[in-house]
Design a protein around this motif. Sequence first.
Motif, mmCIF file in Angstrom:
data_model
loop_
_atom_site.group_PDB
_atom_site.id
_atom_site.type_symbol
_atom_site.label_atom_id
_atom_site.label_comp_id
_atom_site.label_asym_id
_atom_site.label_seq_id
_atom_site.Cartn_x
_atom_site.Cartn_y
_atom_site.Cartn_z
ATOM 1 N N ARG A 166 0.827 -1.208 0.000
ATOM 2 C CA ARG A 166 0.000 0.000 0.000
ATOM 3 C C ARG A 166 0.861 1.257 0.000
ATOM 4 N N VAL A 167 2.029 1.203 0.659
ATOM 5 C CA VAL A 167 2.874 2.394 0.723
ATOM 6 C C VAL A 167 3.541 2.696 -0.618
ATOM 7 N N GLY A 168 3.387 1.821 -1.601
ATOM 8 C CA GLY A 168 3.866 2.125 -2.941
ATOM 9 C C GLY A 168 2.942 3.056 -3.704
ATOM 10 N N GLY A 176 4.781 10.092 4.284
ATOM 11 C CA GLY A 176 6.159 10.183 3.842
ATOM 12 C C GLY A 176 7.009 9.081 4.447
ATOM 13 N N GLY A 177 8.329 9.264 4.416
ATOM 14 C CA GLY A 177 9.230 8.274 4.983
ATOM 15 C C GLY A 177 9.334 7.013 4.141
ATOM 16 N N TRP A 178 10.130 6.066 4.641
ATOM 17 C CA TRP A 178 10.313 4.773 3.984
ATOM 18 C C TRP A 178 10.709 4.974 2.515
ATOM 19 N N TYR A 179 11.710 5.802 2.293
ATOM 20 C CA TYR A 179 12.015 6.303 0.954
ATOM 21 C C TYR A 179 12.333 5.193 -0.044
ATOM 22 N N SER A 180 13.273 4.338 0.281
ATOM 23 C CA SER A 180 13.678 3.314 -0.690
ATOM 24 C C SER A 180 12.577 2.278 -0.889
ATOM 25 N N TYR A 181 11.870 1.938 0.180
ATOM 26 C CA TYR A 181 10.802 0.940 0.064
ATOM 27 C C TYR A 181 9.639 1.488 -0.754
ATOM 28 N N ARG A 182 9.202 2.713 -0.429
ATOM 29 C CA ARG A 182 8.109 3.317 -1.191
ATOM 30 C C ARG A 182 8.490 3.457 -2.669
ATOM 31 N N ALA A 183 9.719 3.923 -2.925
ATOM 32 C CA ALA A 183 10.150 4.134 -4.307
ATOM 33 C C ALA A 183 10.186 2.810 -5.077
ATOM 34 N N LEU A 188 7.469 -0.791 -8.872
ATOM 35 C CA LEU A 188 6.858 -2.086 -9.156
ATOM 36 C C LEU A 188 5.480 -1.909 -9.792
ATOM 37 N N GLY A 189 4.769 -0.862 -9.379
ATOM 38 C CA GLY A 189 3.467 -0.597 -9.993
ATOM 39 C C GLY A 189 3.582 -0.354 -11.484
#
Length: 269
Positions: A166-168, A176-183, A188-189
């Motif tokens: 979901r954070v993607g 915000g936050g979780w920069y590398s994971y969100r990116a 991936l989307g």
Amino acid sequence: MAWTLVTPSSRGIGFALTRHLLRTLPPTIPVVATARSDLPGVKENLLASLELSPKQAARLDVRGCDVLSEPSIEQLAEYCKDRYNDRAKDKNAHLRLGFMIPGMLVPERAPDKIEYESALDTLKLNLLAPMMLVKHFVGFLPRKSTTLEPEDGLPDPAVLALMSARVGSISDNRLGGWYSYRASKAGLGQLVKCTDIFLKMKTGTKAMCIGLHPGTVKTGLSEEFWESTAKEKLFSPEFAAERLLGVVEGLEEANGGRCWDWQGKEIPP
């Protein structure tokens, strides 16, 4: 012949998905599972306490694969082509369901917490590994001319399922936050969408690509957040696997190229 793939399968959601497929699919459907090492041990663990018939157990094929190595992925694909997808021997041979679900999480809470190497590792595992898996396995999905026989527990059309989050979602990002994971998950989307468009051109209505969000699952990836997650929102891998497979089985033609959560609700890009 239809066959299935779960990579990686040695632990967490991949482990639970593989066991669920072994319990529920017809004994004629092969289940290819992957691990980096200790293949006999992984196979033993996957089969433990399932109470399967010899025929059901025999269709589990545990193969070595390092999803961070394209040569290793290519070697796995070559094996699967020769063993399960040789269309010279069976014109209807196809990958019916593929779960490509490597992942890691480094929760950077501010830009100054981003470390180059860990961010690069995150992008490699969460985005480039699924990209290389798609590259080498997308050709095994049905063609327009393939006859898809109805199979209990398997979707129709065929599905490539990638592990999203979901954070993607960019439009849903409020914290915000979780920069590398969100990116990596936002990227991936795009991989899901591009692959689905490709499949529509190549297979018509016979195959699709989707993203899946399992919720917060009690695996090593989310261990840091177990204590701060409400008990009713912290799922076991077995529960997540059952729900995700339920979502996949219920997919329709128009559902491709999008991300779905464990409840079957769409997550916006």
